[in-house]
Write an enzyme that holds these catalytic residues in place. Structure first.
Site, mmCIF file in Angstrom:
data_model
loop_
_atom_site.group_PDB
_atom_site.id
_atom_site.type_symbol
_atom_site.label_atom_id
_atom_site.label_comp_id
_atom_site.label_asym_id
_atom_site.label_seq_id
_atom_site.Cartn_x
_atom_site.Cartn_y
_atom_site.Cartn_z
ATOM 1 C CD GLN A 1 104.087 -115.829 39.904
ATOM 2 O OE1 GLN A 1 104.613 -115.738 38.903
ATOM 3 N NE2 GLN A 1 103.682 -114.950 40.544
ATOM 4 C CB SER B 1 104.298 -118.266 32.223
ATOM 5 O OG SER B 1 104.512 -116.966 32.794
ATOM 6 C CG LEU B 2 108.428 -120.016 36.641
ATOM 7 C CD1 LEU B 2 109.687 -119.416 36.736
ATOM 8 C CD2 LEU B 2 107.684 -119.806 37.724
ATOM 9 N NE ARG C 1 109.546 -114.940 33.413
ATOM 10 C CZ ARG C 1 108.349 -115.520 33.541
ATOM 11 N NH1 ARG C 1 107.977 -115.428 34.678
ATOM 12 N NH2 ARG C 1 107.419 -115.362 32.556
ATOM 13 C CG HIS D 1 102.200 -113.733 29.827
ATOM 14 N ND1 HIS D 1 103.641 -114.019 29.277
ATOM 15 C CD2 HIS D 1 102.197 -114.484 30.858
ATOM 16 C CE1 HIS D 1 104.089 -114.868 30.065
ATOM 17 N NE2 HIS D 1 103.300 -115.090 30.971
ATOM 18 C CD GLN E 1 107.644 -116.757 28.912
ATOM 19 O OE1 GLN E 1 107.839 -115.709 29.752
ATOM 20 N NE2 GLN E 1 107.576 -117.972 28.895
#
Length: 292
Positions: free
Chosen positions: A9, A87-88, A112, A194, A243
């Site tokens: 992102q 991440s994503l 998500r 996170h 995660q």
């Protein structure tokens, strides 16, 4: 060895993917399938939407995923030796190494995004970029600060993002400046990604992940949580669930990829952020961007 890496992102931009759509029959077909699956024209928002429209988590995450995955599928001779995603981007990486199908990856990314959006609305929270301090000092100050604030993204040496409740992040930023941080900058994000504040989203996503088929990949994925090469589908699942509340250990992942033989890092998707981070982590490797 070639390592393909996938952004998260923040890499989105107006017009992303339009070039692919107009120049590749396969890309057009995949965008059309995505629009049908999601039930709205995400391709139209990607190609014509404003920065504000693209900034919504429920749009951003599938948009970055689609740009990355569709670009990977249209590349000639796409044979990765290893993959990783920030991440994503980890879900994009899992489609690229064939752990997940295109549809399964898109479904998980959208779930998500919605789960994270909901978690953000439950707890006002934020993130901040800390530049010029050692990781251990940042970790210690976060631990000593009242409220929830944790190290969230280990992006490269001297660049760490913290995440948590707004007052705790603001207080930690003041303390980190006093400790010698070059910058402690609150980021324009919708919540504390996170961090423990994402627990409700983790619970929701876990259910979706457990219902999704994860296949044996064609190459290892270096996951944000473990930072090491993983090929076991059950392990990949568990790491993907963790995660959301665990930090993105990008620095450590890239270091392990280099140690395991990666000599070339190719960023697949919008922007060039990961190339810059990889160069700061290792001066021994070459970096490039996949043509889009």
């Amino acid at each position: 060895m070639k390592a393909y890496v996938f952004p998260g992102q923040g890499a989105q931009f107006t017009g992303m993917g339009k070039n692919l759509y107009e120049n590749s029959t396969l890309a057009k077909e995949l965008f059309d399938r995505a629009d049908a699956q999601l039930g709205f024209s995400i391709s139209k928002i990607m190609f014509e939407g404003s920065a504000d429209e693209l900034k919504q988590t429920k749009v951003t995450q599938p948009a970055v995923f689609l740009h990355s995955v569709i670009l990977a599928q249209t590349l000639e001779n796409f044979v990765p030796d290893m993959v990783a995603g920030h991440s994503l981007g980890e879900i994009s990486a899992l489609v690229a190494n064939q752990t997940l199908t295109f549809e399964a990856g898109l479904s998980l990314v959208y779930k998500r995004a919605l789960a994270m959006q909901k978690a953000c609305e439950m707890n006002p929270s934020t993130m901040a970029a800390i530049l010029g301090l050692e990781d251990a000092i940042v970790e210690q100050i976060c631990a000593e600060t009242e409220g929830i604030v944790v190290a969230a993204n280990y992006n490269c040496p001297g660049q760490l993002v913290i995440s948590g409740e707004i007052p705790a992040v603001e207080l930690a930023c003041e303390k980190l400046k006093e400790a010698g941080a070059k910058r402690a900058l609150i980021l324009p994000v919708g919540g504390a990604f996170h961090s423990p504040l994402m627990k409700p989203a983790e619970v929701e996503l876990a259910e979706a992940i457990h219902q999704t088929e994860f296949k044996n990949p064609i190459c290892p994925v270096y996951q944000n949580v473990t930072t090491t090469a993983v090929t076991n589908p059950d392990e990949i699942k568990e790491n993907l669930i963790k995660q959301l509340t665990a930090p993105v250990k990008w620095t450590q992942s890239v270091q392990n990829m280099v140690k395991d033989g990666a000599t070339e890092f190719i960023e697949v998707g919008p922007g060039n952020t990961l190339q810059g981070l990889v160069r700061k982590i290792s001066s021994e490797v070459s970096t490039s961007s996949a043509a889009s």
